[in-house]
Design a protein around this motif. Structure first.
Motif, PDB file in Angstrom:
ATOM      1  N   UNK A  65      16.378 -19.997 -13.406  1.00  0.00           N
ATOM      2  CA  UNK A  65      16.280 -20.801 -12.192  1.00  0.00           C
ATOM      3  C   UNK A  65      17.610 -21.450 -11.850  1.00  0.00           C
ATOM      4  N   UNK A  66      18.268 -22.032 -12.834  1.00  0.00           N
ATOM      5  CA  UNK A  66      19.545 -22.687 -12.569  1.00  0.00           C
ATOM      6  C   UNK A  66      20.598 -21.681 -12.125  1.00  0.00           C
ATOM      7  N   UNK A  67      20.552 -20.474 -12.681  1.00  0.00           N
ATOM      8  CA  UNK A  67      21.483 -19.423 -12.267  1.00  0.00           C
ATOM      9  C   UNK A  67      21.249 -19.064 -10.799  1.00  0.00           C
ATOM     10  N   UNK A  68      19.963 -18.946 -10.424  1.00  0.00           N
ATOM     11  CA  UNK A  68      19.632 -18.623  -9.040  1.00  0.00           C
ATOM     12  C   UNK A  68      20.055 -19.746  -8.109  1.00  0.00           C
ATOM     13  N   UNK A  69      19.847 -20.993  -8.544  1.00  0.00           N
ATOM     14  CA  UNK A  69      20.238 -22.135  -7.721  1.00  0.00           C
ATOM     15  C   UNK A  69      21.753 -22.185  -7.533  1.00  0.00           C
ATOM     16  N   UNK A  70      22.500 -21.941  -8.598  1.00  0.00           N
ATOM     17  CA  UNK A  70      23.951 -21.933  -8.486  1.00  0.00           C
ATOM     18  C   UNK A  70      24.421 -20.836  -7.534  1.00  0.00           C
ATOM     19  N   UNK A  71      23.778 -19.669  -7.642  1.00  0.00           N
ATOM     20  CA  UNK A  71      24.154 -18.558  -6.770  1.00  0.00           C
ATOM     21  C   UNK A  71      23.824 -18.874  -5.322  1.00  0.00           C
ATOM     22  N   UNK A 128      15.085 -26.053   3.706  1.00  0.00           N
ATOM     23  CA  UNK A 128      14.028 -25.725   2.757  1.00  0.00           C
ATOM     24  C   UNK A 128      14.199 -24.280   2.312  1.00  0.00           C
ATOM     25  N   UNK A 129      14.037 -24.052   1.040  1.00  0.00           N
ATOM     26  CA  UNK A 129      14.091 -22.677   0.524  1.00  0.00           C
ATOM     27  C   UNK A 129      12.984 -22.511  -0.500  1.00  0.00           C
ATOM     28  N   UNK A 130      12.140 -21.509  -0.288  1.00  0.00           N
ATOM     29  CA  UNK A 130      11.032 -21.256  -1.203  1.00  0.00           C
ATOM     30  C   UNK A 130      11.468 -20.491  -2.432  1.00  0.00           C
ATOM     31  N   UNK A 131      10.623 -20.514  -3.444  1.00  0.00           N
ATOM     32  CA  UNK A 131      10.950 -19.836  -4.692  1.00  0.00           C
ATOM     33  C   UNK A 131      11.111 -18.332  -4.509  1.00  0.00           C
ATOM     34  N   UNK A 132      10.315 -17.738  -3.619  1.00  0.00           N
ATOM     35  CA  UNK A 132      10.404 -16.294  -3.407  1.00  0.00           C
ATOM     36  C   UNK A 132      11.796 -15.886  -2.948  1.00  0.00           C
ATOM     37  N   UNK A 133      12.323 -16.624  -1.979  1.00  0.00           N
ATOM     38  CA  UNK A 133      13.674 -16.295  -1.492  1.00  0.00           C
ATOM     39  C   UNK A 133      14.717 -16.636  -2.554  1.00  0.00           C
ATOM     40  N   UNK A 134      14.492 -17.713  -3.277  1.00  0.00           N
ATOM     41  CA  UNK A 134      15.454 -18.115  -4.283  1.00  0.00           C
ATOM     42  C   UNK A 134      15.621 -17.042  -5.357  1.00  0.00           C
ATOM     43  N   UNK A 135      14.531 -16.366  -5.691  1.00  0.00           N
ATOM     44  CA  UNK A 135      14.586 -15.343  -6.738  1.00  0.00           C
ATOM     45  C   UNK A 135      15.519 -14.187  -6.373  1.00  0.00           C
TER      46      UNK A 135
END
Length: 468
Positions: A224-230, A248-255
Motif C-alpha cells: 500500500x505504501x509503495x502504491x501511495x508513493x507511486x 479522492x482516490x479509491x483503492x481500486x485505482x490506487x492498486x
C-alpha cells in the motif's frame, strides 16, 4: 505518571518553566533538568524518562542533535520542543524528526499552559494505545478501516511547506510513513467525514489527496505504501487540477500504481507520435495522443523528456510558430500544464499555417526528413537521398523543405552539424578530429574553417571558453 526531563541552556528559563507548568494536574512529574544535549543523554542513561522537553538552540549538542541521537538510541521517548516563536524552520525540522508538539516561550500564559499539557498528554496516551493495538496485529499487515484517512501532499517539497501547527495536528493523529505521506486515524467515536472536515480546516490552502477506503479491508502495508508513493510521484501529476484543493482516490485505482513500471518501448512509441506533425493538423490525432499518453502513466520526468524531444523536432521543422512556445520545464509541473501548452502550440500553428499551400502529407514528409537528418549527421547526406527516403521528388522536396524550415537543405544540414559540434566541444575532451567526424566532417581542416566562419573562433578556442 509521565516522567519529564526539561532541557534548556538558560538555568532561569528552566527553573521558571518547571515552576510554572501544572504538572501534577496532568499526571506528569519532572524528574530532571539539563543544560544541553550531552547532559540530557548522560541523564537518560541512568534515569527512566517518558518525555523530553527541549530547547533547540543550545551550545554543544543542540536540541536537533539531541533528537537525532534519541531517535536512534531511545525511540520510545517522546519529545516536545520549547522554543521562541520566530524559530519557524527549526520547529519544522524538529517536527520532522519526530517531535509530537512544540511550546513557544513567548506564549507561556496560565490559561494556555493547561491546554498545552492536555494536548501533549492526549497525544502520548493515544500513541500508546495505538502501539498496544499494533502489538496484537501481524507486523506485515496494516489495517485501513473507515476511520483511517491517508493524506498525500502534492508538489516536489511534499509537506515541507506546512506550518508547525499543521504538522503538530497531523502528528497528533497519525504518522508520516513517507515524505509528504500521512496516515491519520479518527479519534474514538468520530468517523472519517469528521476527520476529513477537521483536516480541511487545519491544513489551509495546501493541495492534498485523500484515500477513500473500501470498507474494513486488510492491506499489506508495504504494498500500500509503495502504491501511495507511486501515486504521489506519478498519479497526482495527472490528477491535479488548478481549481481543486482536495482529491479522492479509491483503492481500486490506487492498486494500478502498485506495480507501475517504466516501459522504454511505450516511451519511444509516444515520442514518435508526438514528433509527428499529425497532431498539429488533426484534432482526432491530438486527442488520441493525449489519451494514449495519459493511459501510459509516464513519470513527470519522462513526460518532460518526451515532449522535449518531440517539440525539438517540430521546432526545427517549424521554427517560427513553435519556438516561441518551446517549454522550459519551469511552469510545466503537471499534466494539465502540458495540455494547456500543447493546445497553445496547436493554436499558434493553426494561425500561422491556416493558409499554407502544403498538405498534411507534405508537412509529415518534411517532419520525417528533419528527423532522418538529425539521426544521421555523421553520414554523407544529400538532398536527393533524403527526398527519396520520404517519397517526394527532388525538386519539389527542395522547395518544400526551404519554405517550411526557412533554410535551403545544405544550409540547414550545415547549421545542425555545427551546433552538434559546439555541444560536443563543450561536453567532452575528445580530440578535434573526432568532433569533426561525429559532426559529419571527415576533413578536420575544412571543419575548423567552417566553424570559424560561423562562430568567429576556432573549435579549440571555443572549447577553452566553454568547457564544462
Amino acid at each position: 505518571m509521565i516522567k519529564v526531563l526539561v532541557v534548556d541552556d538558560e538555568k532561569l528559563v528552566r527553573a521558571g518553566f518547571i515552576a510554572l507548568m501544572p504538572w501534577d494536574k496532568f499526571g506528569m512529574q519532572v524528574v530532571g533538568e539539563a543544560g544541553n544535549g550531552e547532559q540530557a543523554l548522560d541523564f537518560l542513561t541512568g534515569c527512566e524518562t517518558d518525555l523530553v522537553i527541549t530547547d533547540l538552540a543550545m551550545p554543544g549538542m543542540s536540541g536537533l542533535e539531541l533528537m537525532r541521537a534519541l531517535k536512534g538510541k531511545r525511540p520510545d521517548i517522546y519529545i516536545v520542543v520549547l522554543t521562541f516563536h520566530q524559530d519557524f524552520e527549526l520547529v519544522q525540522e524538529a517536527l520532522r524528526l519526530g517531535a509530537i508538539d512544540y511550546i513557544a516561550k513567548v506564549q507561556l500564559e496560565k490559561e494556555k499552559l493547561e491546554s498545552v499539557l492536555a494536548r501533549i498528554v492526549e497525544r502520548i496516551q493515544s500513541d500508546r494505545a495505538k502501539m498496544a493495538r499494533r502489538v496484537s496485529q501481524p507486523l506485515s499487515v496494516a489495517v485501513y478501516p473507515e476511520k483511517t484517512l491517508v493524506c498525500l501532499f502534492s508538489g516536489e517539497d511534499g509537506s515541507a511547506g506546512i506550518l508547525p501547527a499543521q504538522l503538530a495536528f497531523l502528528s497528533a493523529r497519525g504518522a508520516e510513513v513517507d515524505e509528504g505521506l500521512w496516515c491519520l486515524t479518527a479519534e474514538d467515536g468520530s468517523e472519517l467525514p469528521e476527520l476529513l472536515a477537521r483536516c480541511l480546516r487545519e491544513l489551509g490552502d495546501r493541495e492534498w489527496v485523500y484515500l477513500e477506503p473500501e470498507g474494513r479491508e486488510t492491506t499489506d502495508s508495504r504494498t500500500l505504501h509503495k502504491a501511495l508513493r507511486k501515486f504521489q510521484q506519478v498519479g497526482f501529476f495527472y490528477e491535479r487540477r488548478p481549481d481543486q484543493r482536495t482529491y479522492r482516490i479509491g483503492m481500486d485505482r490506487l492498486r494500478l500504481f502498485a506495480e507501475l513500471r517504466e516501459d522504454p518501448e511505450t516511451f519511444e512509441r509516444l515520442a514518435r507520435l508526438w514528433s509527428s506533425s499529425k497532431w498539429l493538423k488533426s484534432e482526432e490525432a491530438y486527442r488520441d495522443n493525449l489519451q494514449a499518453t495519459q493511459a501510459a502513466l509516464l513519470a513527470p520526468g519522462a513526460v518532460k523528456e518526451m515532449f522535449g524531444k518531440a517539440l525539438q523536432a517540430l521546432s526545427d521543422l517549424l521554427s517560427d510558430p513553435v519556438s516561441g512556445s518551446r517549454p522550459e520545464g519551469v511552469h510545466l509541473r503537471y499534466w494539465s500544464d502540458w495540455v494547456r501548452e500543447l493546445a497553445a502550440i496547436r493554436g499558434t500553428f493553426a494561425a500561422t499555417y491556416a493558409k499554407s499551400l502544403y498538405s498534411a502529407e507534405i508537412l509529415e514528409s518534411v517532419t520525417k526528413a528533419v528527423q532522418y537528418i538529425s539521426a544521421r549527421l555523421e553520414d554523407n547526406l544529400h538532398l536527393t537521398d533524403v527526398a527519396r527516403e520520404v517519397n517526394v521528388s527532388r525538386s519539389y522536396f527542395s522547395q518544400c523543405f526551404k519554405d517550411l524550415t526557412g533554410r535551403p537543405f545544405n544550409d540547414y544540414v550545415r547549421e545542425l552539424r555545427l551546433e552538434r559540434a559546439k555541444s560536443l566541444l563543450a561536453s567532452s575532451d575528445k580530440p578535434i578530429y573526432w568532433i569533426a567526424e561525429k559532426s559529419g566532417y571527415p576533413d578536420e581542416k575544412y571543419f575548423s574553417k567552417l566553424f570559424r566562419a560561423r562562430f568567429g573562433m576556432l573549435p579549440s578556442e571555443y572549447r577553452a571558453d566553454n568547457a564544462t
